[in-house]
Design an enzyme around this catalytic site. Structure first.
Site, PDB file in Angstrom:
ATOM      1  N   ARG A   1      -8.633  11.384  -7.250  1.00 44.69           N
ATOM      2  CA  ARG A   1      -8.492  12.453  -6.276  1.00 44.69           C
ATOM      3  C   ARG A   1      -7.059  12.962  -6.400  1.00 44.69           C
ATOM      4  O   ARG A   1      -6.108  12.177  -6.356  1.00 44.69           O
ATOM      5  CB  ARG A   1      -8.696  11.912  -4.867  1.00 44.69           C
TER       6      ARG A   1
ATOM      7  N   ASP B   1      -8.411  18.619  -4.276  1.00 46.59           N
ATOM      8  CA  ASP B   1      -8.849  19.044  -2.934  1.00 46.59           C
ATOM      9  C   ASP B   1      -8.856  20.558  -2.806  1.00 46.59           C
ATOM     10  O   ASP B   1      -9.565  21.121  -1.996  1.00 46.59           O
ATOM     11  CB  ASP B   1      -7.867  18.506  -1.879  1.00 46.59           C
TER      12      ASP B   1
ATOM     13  N   ASN C   1     -10.172  12.240   9.922  1.00 51.68           N
ATOM     14  CA  ASN C   1      -8.762  12.044  10.263  1.00 51.68           C
ATOM     15  C   ASN C   1      -7.995  13.335  10.077  1.00 51.68           C
ATOM     16  O   ASN C   1      -7.153  13.700  10.878  1.00 51.68           O
ATOM     17  CB  ASN C   1      -8.168  10.982   9.352  1.00 51.68           C
TER      18      ASN C   1
ATOM     19  N   GLY D   1     -15.698  11.730   9.794  1.00 47.25           N
ATOM     20  CA  GLY D   1     -15.892  10.671  10.795  1.00 47.25           C
ATOM     21  C   GLY D   1     -16.315  11.178  12.167  1.00 47.25           C
ATOM     22  O   GLY D   1     -17.227  10.629  12.789  1.00 47.25           O
TER      23      GLY D   1
ATOM     24  N   GLY E   1     -17.315  14.519  12.929  1.00 51.09           N
ATOM     25  CA  GLY E   1     -18.472  15.405  12.790  1.00 51.09           C
ATOM     26  C   GLY E   1     -19.776  14.632  12.633  1.00 51.09           C
ATOM     27  O   GLY E   1     -20.821  15.024  13.157  1.00 51.09           O
ATOM     28  N   GLU E   2     -19.691  13.507  11.928  1.00 45.63           N
ATOM     29  CA  GLU E   2     -20.906  12.719  11.688  1.00 45.63           C
ATOM     30  C   GLU E   2     -21.261  11.818  12.860  1.00 45.63           C
ATOM     31  O   GLU E   2     -22.436  11.547  13.099  1.00 45.63           O
ATOM     32  CB  GLU E   2     -20.701  11.818  10.445  1.00 45.63           C
TER      33      GLU E   2
ATOM     34  N   GLU F   1     -17.163  12.138  -0.751  1.00 54.78           N
ATOM     35  CA  GLU F   1     -16.159  12.681  -1.667  1.00 54.78           C
ATOM     36  C   GLU F   1     -16.057  11.863  -2.953  1.00 54.78           C
ATOM     37  O   GLU F   1     -15.833  12.410  -4.025  1.00 54.78           O
ATOM     38  CB  GLU F   1     -14.807  12.759  -0.946  1.00 54.78           C
TER      39      GLU F   1
END
Ligand code: ADP
Length: 388
Positions: free
Chosen positions: A91, A148, A211, A315, A317-318, A369
């Site tokens: 990443r 990103d 986060n 985290g 939203g889910e 991701e």
């Protein structure tokens, strides 16, 4: 093909080792507190075997050596030799305007990432440490960088430009870049796959609330606008971020967001608990958080001339039915009819949470991701093979 995905932060390394044929995550974990007191590695293998080991981990290279050692260990390992790692996907936070997509990491592209470090001075150097370490430890394995920012490179100039002197854009690249691209891309495509609709013709708003938090407007299969800007600080209210340009940035990044307002925590669960107990600042921070998300949804619906699909991920939203409900309240004017009953109590699974008759489909799509990074890595490695 088996791919090691690395996400190197300033003092941590998250990793997943994925078998691309089966999609199984063979082993995954995190090294934390690198270069600090009390460093440790937490690992979880596919069969549920979990371990936390403490040890002195002074830098990223020794962190990665620890990971590779564990992957090969007799008791907890999943491979016999490093040669079983076919490729490494990294990443990389900032790819500036240089990287429009993922890329094979060679001297030229690595230099390109180094050149973008000014734009993300805490993130890119940490990502690079992981790249250098892997080059050293496993020089024969191909490495790929997944950014990103690159998904957002489709934004048109009227969307990404700031109203500042044009020379500052030309000279320093000061513009909106956007982040969480792998997540926005994954959940929007996944939602269209589930609904069996054409990605290229939908108006989609994706809310990545973790986060870090950002919202993206996706039109005709492309990112049109996104709430994070030059740096991840712009846009939504976040739980916390860890960039450190200067003391002002420390203030914005570490002492602001939900933590700064509530004075309680950067973890939404703790803020929600305090709010339920009547804590006024916790209530205020939740209201601000939800209001900002609503404002962006409205703005992006206007920018796209409507919205077909609204997606929650990350985290919060889910896992936070309450936030989703408050965000979607009174949105009937947009054609959005939220189903409170279906939404209630749902955490972390793919689900439609709007009513059947709703013009806008609202969905929860857990993000992945690491899977995006691994898939991009596989594709690039395979392309390289056919070119050769
Ligand atoms: P990152 O952006 O670091 O990947 P995540 O997307 O995993 O982070 O989001 C982590 C955050 O999600 C936690 O800090 C927590 O506040 C929030 N979260 C997790 N579970 C819940 C929950 N049940 N209710 C509200 N918030 C939650």
């Amino acid at each position: 093909m088996k791919i090691l995905v690395l996400n190197c932060g300033s003092s941590s390394i998250k990793y997943q080792f994925i078998d691309m044929k089966t999609g199984v995550v063979l082993t995954k974990g995190i090294v934390e507190k690198i270069g600090l007191k009390g460093s440790f590695i937490k690992n979880e293998r596919f069969d549920g075997d979990k371990v936390k080991l403490e040890g002195e981990i002074l830098d990223h290279q020794s962190g990665i050596e620890y990971i590779l050692g564990l992957m090969m260990s007799q008791k907890r390992g999943v491979i016999k030799s490093l040669e079983e790692i076919d490729a490494i996907g990294h990443r990389v936070v900032h790819g500036g305007e240089t990287f429009q997509g993922s890329c094979y990491l060679d001297d030229i592209t690595i230099k390109g990432i180094e050149d973008c470090a000014d734009l993300a001075p805490l993130h890119n150097p940490a990502n690079l440490k992981g790249i250098y370490a892997m080059k050293h430890l496993l020089p024969s394995a191909p490495q790929v960088g997944v950014f990103d920012t690159s998904y957002h490179q489709t934004m048109p100039d009227y969307s990404f430009m700031y109203a500042i002197p044009y020379s500052l854009y030309k000279k320093y690249g000061i513009r909106r870049y956007g982040f969480h691209g792998t997540s926005h891309s994954y959940v929007s495509k996944r939602a269209c796959e589930i609904l069996k609709v054409d990605y290229q013709s939908k108006k989609i708003i994706t809310c990545h609330l973790g986060n870090g938090a950002s919202i993206t407007a996706i039109k005709d299969g492309k990112s049109l606008d996104t709430s994070m800007g030059l740096t991840p600080v712009e846009g939504l209210i976040m739980e916390k971020e860890e960039i450190d340009y200067s003391s002002l940035n420390t203030l914005l990044n570490k002492h602001s967001g939900v933590l700064g307002i509530s004075g309680i925590s950067s973890d939404m669960r703790e803020v929600e608990t305090a709010a339920a107990e009547g804590d006024e600042r916790a209530i205020l921070s939740l209201k601000m958080y939800q209001y900002r998300v609503r404002k962006y949804i409205g703005a992006y619906a206007a920018a796209m001339g409507g919205v077909d699909l609204l997606i929650f991920t990350g985290g919060i939203g889910e896992n936070s039915p309450d936030d989703r409900e408050k965000i979607c309240e009174n949105m009937e004017f947009l054609g959005l009819e939220f189903d409170k009953k279906i939404n209630n109590g749902v955490r972390g699974k793919e689900l439609i949470i709007s009513k059947k008759e709703s013009r806008v489909t609202v969905m929860i799509v857990p993000t992945n991701e690491e899977w995006v990074i691994a898939s991009e890595t596989r594709d690039i490695v395979e392309q390289m093979k056919t070119v050769k």
